[in-house]
Enzyme design. Sequence first.
Site, PDB file in Angstrom:
ATOM      1  N   GLU A 110       0.497  -1.111  -0.136  1.00 51.63           N
ATOM      2  CA  GLU A 110       0.147  -0.229  -0.205  1.00 51.63           C
ATOM      3  C   GLU A 110       0.758   1.096  -0.045  1.00 51.63           C
ATOM      4  OE1 GLU A 110      -2.931   0.381  -0.621  1.00 51.63           O
ATOM      5  OE2 GLU A 110      -3.839  -1.916   0.088  1.00 51.63           O
ATOM      6  N   SER A 389     -40.418 -20.545 -22.009  1.00 50.92           N
ATOM      7  CA  SER A 389     -41.000 -19.578 -23.404  1.00 50.92           C
ATOM      8  C   SER A 389     -41.759 -18.336 -22.581  1.00 50.92           C
ATOM      9  CB  SER A 389     -42.353 -20.485 -23.178  1.00 50.92           C
ATOM     10  OG  SER A 389     -42.597 -21.998 -23.990  1.00 50.92           O
TER      11      SER A 389
END
Length: 870
Positions: A110, A389
């Site tokens: 970092e 469907s």
Amino acid sequence: MSNEYNSRKERRHRQKKAKSHGRKRHMWKKILLSLCAAFILVVITCGIIVAVMIHDAPTLKASDLQTPQSTRIYDQDDKLVSTLFHEENRIKVHIDEVPKSVKDAVISIEDKRFRHHHGIDIRRLFGAALSNIKNGWGTEGGSTITQQVIKRSVLTPEKTLTRKVQEAWLSLQLERKYSKDQILEMYLNNVYFGHGAYGIQTALETYFDDESLSELNVSQAALLAGLPNAPSANDPFKHPKRAKERRDLVLSAMVSNNVISKQQADQAKDQPISEILREEEKKQENNDPYNAFVDTVYEQLVNQEKVVSEKDFFQGGLKIYTTLDSKAQQTVYDLLQSKDIPYPDENFETGISLVDTKTGAVKAVGGGRNFKSIQDYNYGSDIQHHPGSTIKPILDYGPAIEYLNWSTSHTISDEHYQYSDGTPINEWDGKYWGDISIRRALEWSRNIPALKAFQAVGKDKAQKFASGLGIDIDPIYESAAIGGFDGVSPLQMAEAYAAFGNGGTYNEPFTVKKITFPDGSKWEPKLKSHEAMHDYTAYMITDMLKTVIASGTGTQANIDGIPVAGKTGSTNIPQEDQDQYGIGDGLRDAWFAGYTPQYSLAVWTGYPSLKNKDGDIQYIRYDGTQDIAIQLFQQLMSEISDPDMDDFEKPDSVITAGSELYVKGAQQDKPNEEKSDQGKDKENEEKQDVEQPEHEENKEDEKQDEEQTDQEEDKKQEDKQDEEQSDQEEDEKQEDKQDEEQTDQEEDKKQEDKQDEEQSDQEENEKQEDKQEDKQDEEQSDQEEEEKQEDKQDEEQSDRGKDTENEKQKDEQDKEKSNQDSDEQKDKKDDHSNDNEHNSKDKKNDNDSGRDSATIIPRKKTIIDHYLYG
């Protein structure tokens, strides 16, 4: 004299050159002075701007540094419904309790010069700027650990110049007030590690079996240090490969920072993630009905639109005002937990999405029966499944109406059929219904008419139509016509169906109305909508889907007094899985999607996988489980709908003829093409009784129109009366003598002295067997269409009997009739000859329909590996 002249000339040249050189030096001095003045002015201006920015910076408070600000969620009525950050999710530790390996890992990845700078790392800042110039803005950040503490605790998450200046200034102030260890402690206790874990101690208990930080090894320390950069992307439970890459990067950074040796790093890299990680545990249920909706908000803000970062979403002190309908969300949650719904077992899942039909605002989300917290699997808005469907209005009939102007009565034959590559397609009931309208095909979810509609439109236009409704299918194959593609989420389906109920306008789904940041600044979404189809397409599909609920496969979704349109959908288990595991009849997915003028709702049900964690097979059985989706739809829509809502408004672009709808101004289907459903199996004949009278009337009208046209043609063609009258008499009397006998009778009426000649003509025509047999076949076809008898032989016999009677009656009226054209019936027969042949073939297909039972076919590259049922 010449020397003196040359001297003066040279002297003048030197003087002129000196003056020119002096002017140039004077000009450069002016330029330099101007540049210096400009630079000083820029510095002063920048200084003033920076001073103003610093002056507006918030005051540095110890309380802000210790506890990040919570993000709050509000519903559509601006009522607080959830606070994302909870203090109980954090276990604070003192910096002395943190082992050196963890500190070294965090600092190395970092902020490697953390111990040496004073809050701002100039070298890293310029390095990040260079990286952003080369690779694009945002590719690398230059923030130090000190700046990250300021950003999370004091400032807003917006990436603006003002915020960066204030962040740098406050970082310098923080370094003056606190030691390096104190600042590092703030960071380790407040940073987010994913899975709801804030702080290093909570992260330890989330990812490892160890209870003490001191027990962590180098590999585990590197894994934790790599998580804050992107907790979701590097999640070791869900993405172990990316987590390993990030961990190895941290280990290499530690070597570069001289805190571990290369040998130690290599040994740590050799450890698989699975060996150092604990088994993922389900989070404890917190009975929060809003979690699934908040997760949808998170997905849109953080992952899709990237409005805020993941860290800022949880602890940025944001106020997020949403579109949430609290009552509807509570109802969804109650239904998912209800004991009255016949859920087959605990593993059975369902996803629900409810949106506003008119605006696209998301009102409620059901993430699943076992959904617990943000970033869990959200079956309502994220996870996709084959739609079955429910896709037919979107890929088949919607495009057919939109691009081909089909009416709702347009006829398609439900018959033995194949995909373009030759693979057969079967119906879900193993039967074929013959010629049926697209309204009826959608009402009973027939597969073959849906495929034919898709083919008639073309896959490119079908793909374009679906894309306009937020469903991108690429590549697209014919199997997509009945749901054979990667899949959709309930949220996608709800928004797509909403466009049909909204007159054809599609609105992109949104969950947030605005965000207010701690400094008072605001963000509002840019709502996106467009016309996805014509209003006639939207209304005609809606009317057809209302028939599905009124009398088709979706009758269980009917709500008294509420206009509802909707569609069922399901997918079968692949044949290879059925064979491998000995599975009988069953389904993989079951859907219901529908809408009212107020809401659009989509519900998916099924299992996350074919096998559970114990290896047992799980799938939807035909024991009532297949109807749970439609039950959830009906109960939720009944609970939240306004009973006084108006019906869908019919646009002027749609005209009505009987019970069918047509596009105004478009060339409609010809009457002789609008056939009744004669080819349907006997068990479905009761459903056709209502439709038959309309078809009978259409054919009566058709017959009258044709006869009137023939009469007009007879008047124009007087020169052909004798020949055509003779042909007509032959057709009406008998197969081989009708035309000539009629001619003889007409001639008897006109000229009594030519009777002998008529008889000789009749004998001559009797010898022409080939011509008479052809006309006999044509007359039989005409008789079959008019009399509508199923048996051809009986029909022909009946017609012959009628012909004999007609012949006798016409003989008595011969003297009263005027001379008629002899072409009267011959032209009529010629006009119908092609239709008779086509109808004869259709009759044969109708008689053959329903003999083949539905079978599951092998998979092919362009065909889905399962069959889909409505």
